[in-house]
Design a protein around this motif. Sequence first.
Motif, mmCIF file in Angstrom:
data_model
loop_
_atom_site.group_PDB
_atom_site.id
_atom_site.type_symbol
_atom_site.label_atom_id
_atom_site.label_comp_id
_atom_site.label_asym_id
_atom_site.label_seq_id
_atom_site.Cartn_x
_atom_site.Cartn_y
_atom_site.Cartn_z
ATOM 1 N N UNK A 61 -7.385 21.228 1.398
ATOM 2 C CA UNK A 61 -7.620 20.333 2.522
ATOM 3 C C UNK A 61 -9.068 19.870 2.488
ATOM 4 N N UNK A 62 -9.258 18.577 2.673
ATOM 5 C CA UNK A 62 -10.597 18.004 2.761
ATOM 6 C C UNK A 62 -10.873 17.664 4.214
ATOM 7 N N UNK A 63 -12.053 18.048 4.685
ATOM 8 C CA UNK A 63 -12.438 17.792 6.073
ATOM 9 C C UNK A 63 -13.592 16.794 6.087
ATOM 10 N N UNK A 64 -13.309 15.605 6.604
ATOM 11 C CA UNK A 64 -14.276 14.505 6.620
ATOM 12 C C UNK A 64 -14.772 14.303 8.043
ATOM 13 N N UNK A 65 -16.081 14.167 8.211
ATOM 14 C CA UNK A 65 -16.662 13.788 9.496
ATOM 15 C C UNK A 65 -17.053 12.318 9.427
ATOM 16 N N UNK A 66 -16.659 11.553 10.437
ATOM 17 C CA UNK A 66 -16.924 10.119 10.453
ATOM 18 C C UNK A 66 -17.482 9.742 11.819
ATOM 19 N N UNK A 67 -18.492 8.856 11.891
ATOM 20 C CA UNK A 67 -19.166 8.601 13.160
ATOM 21 C C UNK A 67 -18.487 7.605 14.070
ATOM 22 N N UNK A 206 -1.395 -0.862 14.537
ATOM 23 C CA UNK A 206 -2.357 -0.395 15.527
ATOM 24 C C UNK A 206 -2.339 1.119 15.690
ATOM 25 N N UNK A 207 -1.152 1.722 15.647
ATOM 26 C CA UNK A 207 -1.035 3.154 15.916
ATOM 27 C C UNK A 207 -0.764 3.998 14.680
ATOM 28 N N UNK A 208 -0.028 3.456 13.718
ATOM 29 C CA UNK A 208 0.315 4.254 12.538
ATOM 30 C C UNK A 208 0.616 3.339 11.346
ATOM 31 N N UNK A 209 -0.429 2.913 10.654
ATOM 32 C CA UNK A 209 -0.215 2.022 9.510
ATOM 33 C C UNK A 209 0.605 2.691 8.411
ATOM 34 N N UNK A 210 1.434 1.891 7.766
ATOM 35 C CA UNK A 210 2.286 2.351 6.661
ATOM 36 C C UNK A 210 1.947 1.529 5.428
ATOM 37 N N UNK A 211 1.785 2.200 4.300
ATOM 38 C CA UNK A 211 1.509 1.503 3.057
ATOM 39 C C UNK A 211 2.123 2.220 1.885
ATOM 40 N N UNK A 212 1.570 1.976 0.698
ATOM 41 C CA UNK A 212 2.029 2.638 -0.529
ATOM 42 C C UNK A 212 0.974 3.603 -1.049
ATOM 43 N N UNK A 213 -0.096 3.813 -0.288
ATOM 44 C CA UNK A 213 -1.233 4.580 -0.778
ATOM 45 C C UNK A 213 -0.948 6.049 -0.996
ATOM 46 N N UNK A 214 -1.920 6.784 -1.532
ATOM 47 C CA UNK A 214 -1.727 8.198 -1.870
ATOM 48 C C UNK A 214 -1.649 9.113 -0.655
ATOM 49 N N UNK A 215 -1.950 8.580 0.550
ATOM 50 C CA UNK A 215 -1.896 9.400 1.759
ATOM 51 C C UNK A 215 -1.106 8.697 2.859
ATOM 52 N N UNK A 216 -0.321 9.476 3.574
ATOM 53 C CA UNK A 216 0.391 8.966 4.740
ATOM 54 C C UNK A 216 -0.446 9.224 5.985
ATOM 55 N N UNK A 238 -1.231 11.795 -8.459
ATOM 56 C CA UNK A 238 -1.518 12.265 -7.116
ATOM 57 C C UNK A 238 -2.988 12.682 -7.001
ATOM 58 N N UNK A 239 -3.598 12.457 -5.841
ATOM 59 C CA UNK A 239 -4.967 12.936 -5.641
ATOM 60 C C UNK A 239 -4.973 14.457 -5.545
ATOM 61 N N UNK A 240 -6.172 15.039 -5.664
ATOM 62 C CA UNK A 240 -6.296 16.502 -5.627
ATOM 63 C C UNK A 240 -5.976 17.072 -4.246
ATOM 64 N N UNK A 241 -6.533 16.485 -3.207
ATOM 65 C CA UNK A 241 -6.402 17.073 -1.880
ATOM 66 C C UNK A 241 -5.030 16.764 -1.275
ATOM 67 N N UNK A 242 -4.405 17.810 -0.765
ATOM 68 C CA UNK A 242 -3.080 17.675 -0.169
ATOM 69 C C UNK A 242 -3.147 17.148 1.257
#
Length: 524
Positions: A61-67, A206-216, A238-242
């Motif tokens: 798990x990766x934990x990102x802080x964003x301002x 607006x609430x839950x974007x859906x795409x084809x990217x590596x993360x839901x 697949x990316x490393x972080x689950x």
Amino acid sequence: MKSTRPTRIHHLVRRRRRAAALVVALAAGLVLAGCGDDGGQLAGSGGDGDDGGGSGEQSTELRVAFPQEPPDWNYLQNAATAIKALVVHNVVEPLLEKTEDGGYEPLLAESYEVSPDGLQYTFTIRPATFHDGSELTAADVVYSLTASQSSPQGEISGPFAAVSAIEATADDVVTVSLDRPSQNFLQGMSGVAGLIIPEGSADQLAQQPVGTGPYTFEQWRNGVSVTLARYDDYWTDLPYFEDVTWQFFADETASLNALLAGDVDLVSNLIGEGLERFDSINETDGFTGVTTAGSEFIYLVLNAADPAFQDDRVRQAIAHAVDRQPIIDGASGGLGQPSCVFVNPPNVPWNSDYCPYPYDPDRAEELLAEAGVPDLAVDFTYITSGFFPATMEVVRSQLTAVGIGVEPVGLDLTTYLEQILGENPDYQLTVLSGPQQADSWQCPGWFSNDCSEEFGQLLAEADQALDTAEWADLRRQAVELFADRAYVIPIANQDEVSAMRDDLAGMKPYRSASELDLRPLSWG
């Protein structure tokens, strides 16, 4: 199908000098967006006893802080950088990927062809699956590009100015027809304008974007965090972080303290008081400060609809009163490159050292006297978080020095987006930053309300040029004309600044659409 995107990722670390002492006085306590009462601090998930410097157990798990937390995630309607940072490439992907040298590589379009006259683009769409389980088809691409074409944001709709038709010519082929050649169109397909979502899903963005990217996009806890989960049916490696926990922090001191305590792994987009601690973090064992070539630009805007700015001499006086380097030093920790022309990013062939109104306070006072407004007073609207209060204070002091009275008007991010970037911009003077190109200011002038037909004509001629040298020359003329008008006063190209554990590897050395690309990240 095997990915065609680059596999070589550079980890760029560049030390920068400490910010001037002015930051301490002006930037203390800045935040960027309202956060929850808990300041966005969640329980650590990197393994008990992890000291944050990599000596504990490494988690998937990766934990990102964003301002910054945006009011919603609809990139078609909302210009907030915070949307792009999380969504682009991680959740929703464009047709093409921009490379570090400014070129393009296939992404959701596994190949594309351009007709010799530059009037037709044919995209062959790769097999991929959306997060809702539906297969990517040409119909989804037509829907997505049509939605982008009608976006109220010039950054998104602008690349479609020459587009006359978007058609599915086979289940996996989309043909885009243009009524004139356009250099901007292909650029747009590698950015936000080229993002692809399922047919009919724009209302869900607006609430839950859906795409084809590596993360839901799993869950949004408003004011606290967004949870992303690795998408096991992703079309390539697949990316490393689950799992990724994207936390919103009330202030950067708290986020950096959480990094040092091992509660987060990466603090992205330092824009406030965190810039003052950049060097100290970089010199602390187990941690590193990282700067990347960003796509953000800082600028002042004068509302052309306000009678106070109708006289060219008034705008020129304000421009002459602005000293860029102290703004960069005092509000951005010295992490940026001053510029008098709106060119973003700076490594493009039409960049210019042209500066029609260099810092000259004496000339500013002369122009105000000539215009008959030696006691000019303006309201200065700004976002009450991030580096914006500090920027406002530095600019305020510079304007005051030439006799211009400045009344600060602070707004939270959500109110600012509605009042300044809404349908009826209500302000006199403001400061903003973003990934916009000069093209965003074509008639009707976005929120500046400045419509210059000559400026638009130069950009249109550049866009139609088949020769790249002519294209660059015409764009250079356009941005220099734009600088002459001085309704928008460029300040600086910004670096993207982050702090993280030094065993976190793979940070991409550039950003094409303000994204924090999670795909290449892993423990080193």
